[in-house]
Design an enzyme around this catalytic site. Structure first.
Site, PDB file in Angstrom:
ATOM      1  N   ASP A  21       0.783  -1.242   0.000  1.00  0.00           N
ATOM      2  CA  ASP A  21       0.000   0.000   0.000  1.00  0.00           C
ATOM      3  C   ASP A  21       0.824   1.307   0.000  1.00  0.00           C
ATOM      4  O   ASP A  21       0.472   2.260   0.691  1.00  0.00           O
ATOM      5  CB  ASP A  21      -0.950   0.022   1.203  1.00  0.00           C
ATOM      6  CG  ASP A  21      -1.817  -1.225   1.307  1.00  0.00           C
ATOM      7  OD1 ASP A  21      -1.866  -1.997   0.338  1.00  0.00           O
ATOM      8  OD2 ASP A  21      -2.438  -1.436   2.364  1.00  0.00           O
ATOM      9  N   LYS A  82      -7.502  -3.909  -2.620  1.00  0.00           N
ATOM     10  CA  LYS A  82      -8.084  -4.620  -1.477  1.00  0.00           C
ATOM     11  C   LYS A  82      -8.831  -3.646  -0.574  1.00  0.00           C
ATOM     12  O   LYS A  82      -8.574  -2.429  -0.594  1.00  0.00           O
ATOM     13  CB  LYS A  82      -7.000  -5.349  -0.676  1.00  0.00           C
ATOM     14  CG  LYS A  82      -5.980  -4.458   0.015  1.00  0.00           C
ATOM     15  CD  LYS A  82      -4.935  -5.284   0.753  1.00  0.00           C
ATOM     16  CE  LYS A  82      -3.866  -4.417   1.408  1.00  0.00           C
ATOM     17  NZ  LYS A  82      -4.355  -3.569   2.486  1.00  0.00           N
ATOM     18  N   CYS A 114      -1.842  -2.008   8.162  1.00  0.00           N
ATOM     19  CA  CYS A 114      -1.767  -3.028   7.107  1.00  0.00           C
ATOM     20  C   CYS A 114      -0.513  -3.900   7.203  1.00  0.00           C
ATOM     21  O   CYS A 114      -0.574  -5.108   6.981  1.00  0.00           O
ATOM     22  CB  CYS A 114      -1.858  -2.364   5.740  1.00  0.00           C
ATOM     23  SG  CYS A 114      -3.449  -1.533   5.464  1.00  0.00           S
TER      24      CYS A 114
END
Length: 204
Positions: A21, A82, A114
């Site tokens: 990410d 996601k 995350c």
């Protein structure tokens, strides 16, 4: 009876790189975002040299944008959107199993969300997890040390990009040693100036 010690040694043939990410809209909010990007660039170059699969995710890209454009994902094995915080989504789990992956090198953001949840899911599913201290960050700098400590407590390994790359090589006779040495030299300045490696007290 002798029992071998589990040390979490990463093997080139059974390791995957996870880029978590590192998205454009985080750029102005993440502590030391350029340092995270620099480490990711080094690991992307290494994945090409060592032919190690690179798995990339983007958290809710409609809201948070795509991965930072200076990161070359052209040879990534997967690049998936996601909504789950963890990268350990069904598509990724299937990919790991089908390629006999045993260990994951994890870097990206955010450390305490995350990255942490990805590490915990992987550990719970019996993967060795190596988190790069010079390649993870959060919006609030103090979150980093606590996230890394939590990962270590759960059984993960906190290491650095340079250390894990030499661990994957293992031997100076490795056919890609010269290329990796060149990469390390080319990224020496960025590695030396990486403030993510400084003591937590200075991250203010």
């Amino acid at each position: 009876m002798f029992t071998s010690r589990v040390v979490g040694r990463a093997n080139q043939k059974t390791t995957a790189f996870f880029l978590c990410d590192i998205q454009e809209k985080f750029r102005s909010h993440i502590y030391q975002f350029p340092a995270v990007v620099a480490t990711a660039q080094k690991m992307i170059a290494a994945h090409k040299i060592l032919d190690i699969p690179l798995i990339v995710t983007e958290q809710n890209p409609r809201a948070l944008g795509i991965t930072a454009p200076e990161l070359d994902l052209s040879q990534a094995k997967m690049n998936l959107p996601k909504t789950k915080f963890s990268m350990f989504i069904p598509e990724v789990e299937k990919e790991l199993k089908s390629n006999n992956i045993k260990s994951v090198v994890l870097f990206g953001i955010e450390s305490h969300v995350c990255v942490l949840q990805t590490a915990l899911d992987l550990l719970e599913n019996n993967y060795d997890v190596h988190v790069l201290a010079d390649g993870v960050s959060s919006m609030n700098s103090y979150e980093i040390q606590h996230a890394l400590k939590r990962i270590e407590t759960a059984g993960g390994y906190v290491t650095t990009s340079e250390s894990i790359l030499f661990q994957l090589l293992r031997d100076s006779n490795h056919e890609k040693f010269k290329l990796m040495s060149k990469l390390i030299k080319e990224t020496k300045e960025a590695t030396a100036s990486n403030k993510l490696m400084q003591p937590a007290a200075s991250k203010i």
